[in-house]
Design a protein around this motif. Structure first.
Motif, PDB file in Angstrom:
ATOM      1  N   VAL A 106       0.844  -1.206   0.000  1.00 38.72           N
ATOM      2  CA  VAL A 106       0.000   0.000   0.000  1.00 38.72           C
ATOM      3  C   VAL A 106       0.872   1.246   0.000  1.00 38.72           C
ATOM      4  O   VAL A 106       0.602   2.214  -0.734  1.00 38.72           O
ATOM      5  N   SER A 107       1.927   1.255   0.806  1.00 36.87           N
ATOM      6  CA  SER A 107       2.838   2.407   0.826  1.00 36.87           C
ATOM      7  C   SER A 107       3.491   2.607  -0.538  1.00 36.87           C
ATOM      8  O   SER A 107       3.646   3.746  -1.001  1.00 36.87           O
ATOM      9  N   ALA A 108       3.867   1.492  -1.189  1.00 29.97           N
ATOM     10  CA  ALA A 108       4.464   1.602  -2.525  1.00 29.97           C
ATOM     11  C   ALA A 108       3.459   2.178  -3.522  1.00 29.97           C
ATOM     12  O   ALA A 108       3.810   3.015  -4.364  1.00 29.97           O
ATOM     13  N   LEU A 109       2.191   1.719  -3.419  1.00 32.65           N
ATOM     14  CA  LEU A 109       1.160   2.262  -4.314  1.00 32.65           C
ATOM     15  C   LEU A 109       0.922   3.747  -4.042  1.00 32.65           C
ATOM     16  O   LEU A 109       0.711   4.535  -4.978  1.00 32.65           O
ATOM     17  N   VAL A 110       0.939   4.141  -2.761  1.00 36.78           N
ATOM     18  CA  VAL A 110       0.770   5.558  -2.430  1.00 36.78           C
ATOM     19  C   VAL A 110       1.905   6.385  -3.016  1.00 36.78           C
ATOM     20  O   VAL A 110       1.688   7.453  -3.603  1.00 36.78           O
ATOM     21  N   ARG A 111       3.137   5.897  -2.875  1.00 32.53           N
ATOM     22  CA  ARG A 111       4.285   6.616  -3.462  1.00 32.53           C
ATOM     23  C   ARG A 111       4.154   6.695  -4.979  1.00 32.53           C
ATOM     24  O   ARG A 111       4.463   7.735  -5.584  1.00 32.53           O
ATOM     25  N   SER A 112       3.709   5.600  -5.592  1.00 33.02           N
ATOM     26  CA  SER A 112       3.531   5.612  -7.047  1.00 33.02           C
ATOM     27  C   SER A 112       2.455   6.605  -7.456  1.00 33.02           C
ATOM     28  O   SER A 112       2.607   7.338  -8.440  1.00 33.02           O
ATOM     29  N   ALA A 113       1.339   6.623  -6.686  1.00 28.09           N
ATOM     30  CA  ALA A 113       0.263   7.566  -7.012  1.00 28.09           C
ATOM     31  C   ALA A 113       0.752   9.007  -6.878  1.00 28.09           C
ATOM     32  O   ALA A 113       0.426   9.868  -7.718  1.00 28.09           O
ATOM     33  N   LYS A 114       1.529   9.303  -5.817  1.00 25.97           N
ATOM     34  CA  LYS A 114       2.073  10.656  -5.667  1.00 25.97           C
ATOM     35  C   LYS A 114       3.024  10.989  -6.813  1.00 25.97           C
ATOM     36  O   LYS A 114       3.031  12.125  -7.317  1.00 25.97           O
ATOM     37  N   SER A 115       3.811  10.007  -7.220  1.00 28.92           N
ATOM     38  CA  SER A 115       4.716  10.228  -8.346  1.00 28.92           C
ATOM     39  C   SER A 115       3.940  10.513  -9.623  1.00 28.92           C
ATOM     40  O   SER A 115       4.304  11.397 -10.408  1.00 28.92           O
ATOM     41  N   VAL A 116       2.823   9.768  -9.829  1.00 29.14           N
ATOM     42  CA  VAL A 116       1.993  10.019 -11.010  1.00 29.14           C
ATOM     43  C   VAL A 116       1.368  11.406 -10.944  1.00 29.14           C
ATOM     44  O   VAL A 116       1.260  12.114 -11.946  1.00 29.14           O
ATOM     45  N   SER A 117       0.928  11.818  -9.719  1.00 22.86           N
ATOM     46  CA  SER A 117       0.325  13.149  -9.582  1.00 22.86           C
ATOM     47  C   SER A 117       1.321  14.258  -9.911  1.00 22.86           C
ATOM     48  O   SER A 117       0.917  15.365 -10.284  1.00 22.86           O
ATOM     49  N   ARG A 118       2.628  13.962  -9.770  1.00 24.76           N
ATOM     50  CA  ARG A 118       3.645  14.956 -10.129  1.00 24.76           C
ATOM     51  C   ARG A 118       4.048  14.882 -11.592  1.00 24.76           C
ATOM     52  O   ARG A 118       4.934  15.607 -12.022  1.00 24.76           O
ATOM     53  N   GLY A 119       3.403  13.967 -12.365  1.00 28.55           N
ATOM     54  CA  GLY A 119       3.648  13.913 -13.802  1.00 28.55           C
ATOM     55  C   GLY A 119       4.515  12.763 -14.252  1.00 28.55           C
ATOM     56  O   GLY A 119       4.742  12.600 -15.457  1.00 28.55           O
ATOM     57  N   ASN A 120       4.996  11.936 -13.303  1.00 27.55           N
ATOM     58  CA  ASN A 120       5.816  10.789 -13.681  1.00 27.55           C
ATOM     59  C   ASN A 120       4.922   9.593 -13.970  1.00 27.55           C
ATOM     60  O   ASN A 120       4.303   9.042 -13.063  1.00 27.55           O
ATOM     61  N   LEU A 121       4.841   9.184 -15.236  1.00 21.52           N
ATOM     62  CA  LEU A 121       3.975   8.069 -15.625  1.00 21.52           C
ATOM     63  C   LEU A 121       4.704   6.738 -15.603  1.00 21.52           C
ATOM     64  O   LEU A 121       4.142   5.725 -16.036  1.00 21.52           O
ATOM     65  N   ASP A 122       5.948   6.708 -15.142  1.00 21.36           N
ATOM     66  CA  ASP A 122       6.701   5.452 -15.001  1.00 21.36           C
ATOM     67  C   ASP A 122       7.223   5.327 -13.575  1.00 21.36           C
ATOM     68  O   ASP A 122       8.428   5.238 -13.329  1.00 21.36           O
TER      69      ASP A 122
END
Length: 486
Positions: A204-220
């Motif tokens: 879940v923490s990894a998914l949260v970090r990924s979601a925050k990364s996506v919100s900043r424009g990183n799609l990978d």
């Protein structure tokens, strides 16, 4: 393994293990307690029997000193108590090495009971000497009972001394086992709790970090490693969502690039043409000059051409009343009649009540132009093009019909599906003056959000009928530019 499976397997197993250990400890404690109760029960019976013998002797002696009913009743109760203890003791038995001693002890108690009863009987009969004689014998028997009882207690203690040591050792072992079980249970509980919580919180923490990364424009973004639980499925769905998002962004980027290129080309095309205002002014001057030269037909033709071009060069994103579209079509027909004259017959069947419906600009004229170019363009005579408009409560029908060469099923399907017509299917190669029919159909679909607005009926050599079903009372929400040519 899924999170649900982990919870349903490991937690009940842990509880079952703790219950089994607790049951084992309880059983061990029960064995120790039973052994202790057995030993202490025999010793207490010996003590109680000895004390009851002494009490009964005292009660008989009290009766001898003061013969009365209450003292007699007290003596009888003492004898009854002693008799009951004797029966209980003999039924319980003794340790195997003390069986014969217990028998002798029991005989002494019976002897005592007999002597005390004889003493009471002699006292009741008034024979004091006999009563005291029996009492003295009973007193000696009580001393023997006291000595034998003490010896039986010591014998029981000697016999069960190893058992006592085992009980003490077992108690110490149970204490240590209890401490070990408590420590083991606590450790296992912590391990299982940490394992299950990490299997949940880490992904879940990894998914949260990924979601925050996506919100900043990183799609990978980095995604958690694969697994087989619900969170792994969620991670896979998140990955597919990112793939779809990237694909959608790429498509939007391509569409934006194409639109930019199209607008650039349109601008370049407009820049390479004559300035529209100069063209309108020139056509108006030619019209006035034709009137001065009394060439009224030429003047009308020039005015029609000017109106036609002015309408074609307007903003295509807006919607106009169907009445304006009809006037534009009439200007186009007037121009075409100058070219085709009697080769083409135009038929209009218009419901005036339906002309206030708003439609996208340049909806009808491109279809009629297509009928000219691809339908009747090859006919020397007898060509007919008809335009009918019918009003309804929810749908306004626009029907364009010609008796030209018609079209194949492949062409009809490509027009309805907005795909490119194969070059081999198109026999007439001609350029239209504005929007293509495929683009008109696509604009209607996007503007009204429906795919059932266009009907085409056609067969090779039997003409073509195009029906547009325009929703009444609904303005389109989309603005769609047009770049198609057919």
């Amino acid at each position: 393994m899924t999170i649900r499976s982990k919870l349903l397997i490991f937690i009940p197993l842990l509880v079952l293990l703790m219950n089994l250990v607790t049951y084992f400890l309880f059983q061990s404690g029960t064995i120790v307690r039973d052994s202790y109760d057995l030993i202490m029960g025999r010793i207490l019976k010996y003590k109680e029997t000895t004390r009851a013998s002494e009490d009964s002797l005292k009660a008989v002696y009290a009766y001898l000193l003061h013969p009365a009913e209450d003292s007699k009743a007290q003596a009888d109760r003492s004898l009854t108590t002693l008799s009951g203890l004797h029966s209980t003791l003999m039924d319980a038995g003794a340790a195997p090495p003390l069986a014969s001693s217990l028998t002798g002890y029991g005989n002494m108690i019976r002897t005592l009971l007999s002597l005390e009863q004889q003493t009471l009987a002699a006292a009741e009969n008034g024979s004091s000497s006999d009563a005291f004689g029996h009492y003295l014998e009973a007193e000696k028997t009580v001393s023997f009972i006291r000595s034998e009882g003490q010896r039986l207690v010591e014998g029981e203690l000697d016999h069960y001394r190893p058992v006592f040591r085992n009980i003490q050792a077992e108690n110490a072992r149970l204490y240590k086992l209890g401490v070990a079980v408590f420590a083991l249970g606590t450790t296992l509980s912590l391990v299982v709790a940490v394992w299950i919580s990490r299997s949940i919180t880490v992904p879940v923490s990894a998914l949260v970090r990924s979601a925050k990364s996506v919100s900043r424009g990183n799609l990978d973004p980095p995604l958690p490693a694969g697994g087989k639980d619900e969170l792994a499925a969620l991670s896979a769905a998140f990955t597919r969502m990112l793939a779809g998002l990237k694909e959608s962004i790429e498509k939007d980027r391509d569409i934006a690039e194409k639109e930019r290129l199209v607008k650039t080309l349109e601008l370049q095309a407009l820049q390479s043409q004559i300035n529209p205002h100069f063209l309108y002014n020139t056509l108006n001057a030619l019209s006035k000059l034709a009137l001065l030269e009394e060439a009224e037909q030429t003047s009308d033709l020039i005015v029609s051409m000017s109106n036609f071009m002015r309408y074609n060069l307007q903003n295509l994103d807006r919607q106009v009343p169907l009445r304006n579209e009809l006037e534009h079509v009439k200007e186009y027909i007037r121009l075409q009649q100058t070219r085709f004259r009697d080769r083409v017959l135009f038929q209009l069947d218009i419901d005036e009540k339906a002309l206030n419906v708003r439609v996208p600009s340049l909806t009808i004229q491109p279809i009629i132009e297509n009928a000219f170019i691809h339908g009747i363009g090859h006919m020397e005579s007898g060509a007919v093009i008809s335009l009918s408009i019918y009003g309804g409560p929810s749908i306004t029908k626009i029907v364009i019909q010609d008796n030209g060469m018609g079209m194949t099923e492949n062409i009809r399907a490509s027009l309805l599906n907005h795909t490119q017509v194969p070059a081999a299917e198109t026999k007439v190669q001609a350029r239209s003056t504005g929007l293509g029919t495929r683009n008109v159909f696509r604009r209607l679909e996007l503007v009204y959000g429906r795919k059932d607005l266009v009907e085409i009926t056609s067969e090779p050599g039997k003409g073509t009928t195009v029906v547009l079903n325009i929703p009444v009372g609904r303005s389109g929400m989309s603005s769609v530019s047009a770049v198609d040519s057919r």
